[in-house]
Design a protein around this motif. Sequence first.
Motif, PDB file in Angstrom:
ATOM      1  N   VAL A 168      23.790  43.641  -0.871  1.00  0.00           N
ATOM      2  CA  VAL A 168      23.937  45.096  -0.927  1.00  0.00           C
ATOM      3  C   VAL A 168      23.226  45.619  -2.173  1.00  0.00           C
ATOM      4  CG1 VAL A 168      25.588  46.994  -1.144  1.00  0.00           C
ATOM      5  CG2 VAL A 168      26.092  45.077   0.383  1.00  0.00           C
ATOM      6  N   HIS A 169      22.396  46.626  -1.963  1.00  0.00           N
ATOM      7  CA  HIS A 169      21.607  47.222  -3.032  1.00  0.00           C
ATOM      8  C   HIS A 169      21.286  48.669  -2.663  1.00  0.00           C
ATOM      9  CE1 HIS A 169      18.711  46.002   0.006  1.00  0.00           C
ATOM     10  NE2 HIS A 169      17.847  46.853  -0.527  1.00  0.00           N
ATOM     11  N   ASP A 170      20.650  49.368  -3.554  1.00  0.00           N
ATOM     12  CA  ASP A 170      20.177  50.711  -3.234  1.00  0.00           C
ATOM     13  C   ASP A 170      18.848  50.940  -3.942  1.00  0.00           C
ATOM     14  OD1 ASP A 170      20.715  52.418  -5.842  1.00  0.00           O
ATOM     15  OD2 ASP A 170      22.523  51.217  -5.509  1.00  0.00           O
ATOM     16  N   HIS A 171      18.096  51.922  -3.478  1.00  0.00           N
ATOM     17  CA  HIS A 171      16.817  52.309  -4.077  1.00  0.00           C
ATOM     18  C   HIS A 171      16.522  53.744  -3.671  1.00  0.00           C
ATOM     19  CE1 HIS A 171      15.350  51.310  -0.032  1.00  0.00           C
ATOM     20  NE2 HIS A 171      15.818  50.080  -0.218  1.00  0.00           N
ATOM     21  N   PHE A 172      15.610  54.377  -4.373  1.00  0.00           N
ATOM     22  CA  PHE A 172      15.314  55.786  -4.112  1.00  0.00           C
ATOM     23  C   PHE A 172      14.397  56.002  -2.912  1.00  0.00           C
ATOM     24  CE2 PHE A 172      11.894  54.493  -6.940  1.00  0.00           C
ATOM     25  CZ  PHE A 172      10.776  55.106  -6.386  1.00  0.00           C
ATOM     26  N   HIS A 173      13.939  54.916  -2.301  1.00  0.00           N
ATOM     27  CA  HIS A 173      13.044  55.014  -1.152  1.00  0.00           C
ATOM     28  C   HIS A 173      13.820  55.313   0.129  1.00  0.00           C
ATOM     29  CE1 HIS A 173      11.595  52.129  -4.114  1.00  0.00           C
ATOM     30  NE2 HIS A 173      10.398  52.628  -3.873  1.00  0.00           N
ATOM     31  N   THR A 174      13.210  56.038   1.042  1.00  0.00           N
ATOM     32  CA  THR A 174      13.710  56.140   2.406  1.00  0.00           C
ATOM     33  C   THR A 174      13.274  54.863   3.113  1.00  0.00           C
ATOM     34  OG1 THR A 174      13.501  58.546   2.421  1.00  0.00           O
ATOM     35  CG2 THR A 174      13.539  57.453   4.563  1.00  0.00           C
ATOM     36  N   GLN A 175      14.158  54.297   3.949  1.00  0.00           N
ATOM     37  CA  GLN A 175      13.851  53.049   4.654  1.00  0.00           C
ATOM     38  C   GLN A 175      14.187  53.196   6.126  1.00  0.00           C
ATOM     39  OE1 GLN A 175      15.659  49.527   2.971  1.00  0.00           O
ATOM     40  NE2 GLN A 175      15.466  48.389   4.876  1.00  0.00           N
ATOM     41  N   SER A 176      13.253  52.774   6.965  1.00  0.00           N
ATOM     42  CA  SER A 176      13.495  52.674   8.398  1.00  0.00           C
ATOM     43  C   SER A 176      13.152  51.253   8.801  1.00  0.00           C
ATOM     44  CB  SER A 176      12.605  53.671   9.162  1.00  0.00           C
ATOM     45  OG  SER A 176      12.886  53.629  10.540  1.00  0.00           O
ATOM     46  N   SER A 177      14.037  50.605   9.567  1.00  0.00           N
ATOM     47  CA  SER A 177      13.843  49.188   9.895  1.00  0.00           C
ATOM     48  C   SER A 177      14.018  48.933  11.382  1.00  0.00           C
ATOM     49  CB  SER A 177      14.831  48.321   9.109  1.00  0.00           C
ATOM     50  OG  SER A 177      14.611  48.457   7.726  1.00  0.00           O
ATOM     51  N   TYR A 178      13.218  48.002  11.886  1.00  0.00           N
ATOM     52  CA  TYR A 178      13.221  47.580  13.281  1.00  0.00           C
ATOM     53  C   TYR A 178      13.587  46.107  13.333  1.00  0.00           C
ATOM     54  CZ  TYR A 178      11.283  46.236  17.827  1.00  0.00           C
ATOM     55  OH  TYR A 178      11.109  45.738  19.089  1.00  0.00           O
ATOM     56  N   VAL A 179      14.539  45.747  14.178  1.00  0.00           N
ATOM     57  CA  VAL A 179      14.906  44.340  14.359  1.00  0.00           C
ATOM     58  C   VAL A 179      13.939  43.748  15.385  1.00  0.00           C
ATOM     59  CG1 VAL A 179      16.724  42.715  14.979  1.00  0.00           C
ATOM     60  CG2 VAL A 179      17.335  44.878  13.857  1.00  0.00           C
ATOM     61  N   ALA A 180      12.969  42.972  14.907  1.00  0.00           N
ATOM     62  CA  ALA A 180      11.971  42.376  15.789  1.00  0.00           C
ATOM     63  C   ALA A 180      12.538  41.178  16.548  1.00  0.00           C
ATOM     64  CB  ALA A 180      10.740  41.955  14.984  1.00  0.00           C
ATOM     65  N   LEU A 237      12.975  41.307  10.411  1.00  0.00           N
ATOM     66  CA  LEU A 237      13.078  42.758  10.312  1.00  0.00           C
ATOM     67  C   LEU A 237      11.716  43.310   9.910  1.00  0.00           C
ATOM     68  CD1 LEU A 237      16.386  43.196   8.250  1.00  0.00           C
ATOM     69  CD2 LEU A 237      16.098  43.338  10.729  1.00  0.00           C
ATOM     70  N   ILE A 238      11.360  44.443  10.460  1.00  0.00           N
ATOM     71  CA  ILE A 238      10.169  45.175  10.039  1.00  0.00           C
ATOM     72  C   ILE A 238      10.667  46.394   9.286  1.00  0.00           C
ATOM     73  CG2 ILE A 238       8.046  46.327  10.750  1.00  0.00           C
ATOM     74  CD1 ILE A 238       8.155  43.332  11.529  1.00  0.00           C
ATOM     75  N   ASP A 239      10.436  46.424   7.984  1.00  0.00           N
ATOM     76  CA  ASP A 239      10.909  47.505   7.121  1.00  0.00           C
ATOM     77  C   ASP A 239       9.751  48.436   6.771  1.00  0.00           C
ATOM     78  OD1 ASP A 239      13.443  46.321   6.974  1.00  0.00           O
ATOM     79  OD2 ASP A 239      13.012  45.303   5.079  1.00  0.00           O
ATOM     80  N   VAL A 240      10.023  49.739   6.827  1.00  0.00           N
ATOM     81  CA  VAL A 240       9.060  50.742   6.396  1.00  0.00           C
ATOM     82  C   VAL A 240       9.721  51.554   5.288  1.00  0.00           C
ATOM     83  CG1 VAL A 240       7.684  52.738   7.078  1.00  0.00           C
ATOM     84  CG2 VAL A 240       7.988  50.837   8.678  1.00  0.00           C
ATOM     85  N   PHE A 241       9.006  51.696   4.169  1.00  0.00           N
ATOM     86  CA  PHE A 241       9.516  52.412   3.011  1.00  0.00           C
ATOM     87  C   PHE A 241       8.608  53.588   2.661  1.00  0.00           C
ATOM     88  CE2 PHE A 241      10.643  47.930   2.410  1.00  0.00           C
ATOM     89  CZ  PHE A 241      12.009  48.008   2.224  1.00  0.00           C
ATOM     90  N   ALA A 242       9.226  54.682   2.248  1.00  0.00           N
ATOM     91  CA  ALA A 242       8.468  55.811   1.714  1.00  0.00           C
ATOM     92  C   ALA A 242       9.203  56.315   0.484  1.00  0.00           C
ATOM     93  CB  ALA A 242       8.344  56.922   2.756  1.00  0.00           C
ATOM     94  N   PRO A 243       8.538  56.430  -0.652  1.00  0.00           N
ATOM     95  CA  PRO A 243       7.160  56.007  -0.903  1.00  0.00           C
ATOM     96  C   PRO A 243       7.067  54.482  -0.995  1.00  0.00           C
ATOM     97  CG  PRO A 243       8.168  56.758  -2.943  1.00  0.00           C
ATOM     98  CD  PRO A 243       9.171  56.989  -1.840  1.00  0.00           C
ATOM     99  N   VAL A 244       5.902  53.999  -1.356  1.00  0.00           N
ATOM    100  CA  VAL A 244       5.659  52.560  -1.473  1.00  0.00           C
ATOM    101  C   VAL A 244       6.650  51.916  -2.447  1.00  0.00           C
ATOM    102  CG1 VAL A 244       3.952  52.840  -3.315  1.00  0.00           C
ATOM    103  CG2 VAL A 244       3.850  50.846  -1.841  1.00  0.00           C
ATOM    104  N   ARG A 245       7.062  50.689  -2.148  1.00  0.00           N
ATOM    105  CA  ARG A 245       7.921  49.905  -3.057  1.00  0.00           C
ATOM    106  C   ARG A 245       7.026  49.241  -4.095  1.00  0.00           C
ATOM    107  NH1 ARG A 245      13.313  48.247  -1.551  1.00  0.00           N
ATOM    108  NH2 ARG A 245      13.140  47.245  -3.576  1.00  0.00           N
ATOM    109  N   GLU A 246       6.819  49.900  -5.203  1.00  0.00           N
ATOM    110  CA  GLU A 246       5.977  49.348  -6.280  1.00  0.00           C
ATOM    111  C   GLU A 246       6.486  47.991  -6.757  1.00  0.00           C
ATOM    112  OE1 GLU A 246       3.152  50.552  -7.500  1.00  0.00           O
ATOM    113  OE2 GLU A 246       3.127  52.539  -6.598  1.00  0.00           O
ATOM    114  N   ASP A 247       7.832  47.786  -6.687  1.00  0.00           N
ATOM    115  CA  ASP A 247       8.424  46.527  -7.152  1.00  0.00           C
ATOM    116  C   ASP A 247       8.062  45.347  -6.252  1.00  0.00           C
ATOM    117  OD1 ASP A 247      10.097  47.992  -5.308  1.00  0.00           O
ATOM    118  OD2 ASP A 247      11.742  46.629  -5.764  1.00  0.00           O
TER     119      ASP A 247
END
Length: 111
Positions: free
Chosen positions: A48-60, A99-109
Amino acid sequence: MLQGKTYSKEEKSGWEAAGEGITRKITGHNTQMMMVKVKFEKGAIGHVHDHFHTQSSYVASGKFKITIDGKFEILEAGDTFFVQPNLKHGAECMEAGVLIDVFAPVREDFI
């Protein structure tokens, strides 16, 4: 895949460790968005974590217990989930999968 590239070929990109039983591969990004393929072994935990990015994920593939903001759902291939910025979330892999994760903005980390 490097920023600015148009295509990402599976056999030409490598996996990197992202936790015990978890590997990931960045498939494309620019400064506004990033797509990442994340492979889980059975029993692996995306803590469990959090970040300022919006995340949308698809279970492939596989089966996951996904927890978002203290509530969980069991998701399988074809299912999706969406995480608003700064919400605590995590994943527990019940059957090996991707999982296919999409982040906005880019995860610089991740770069």
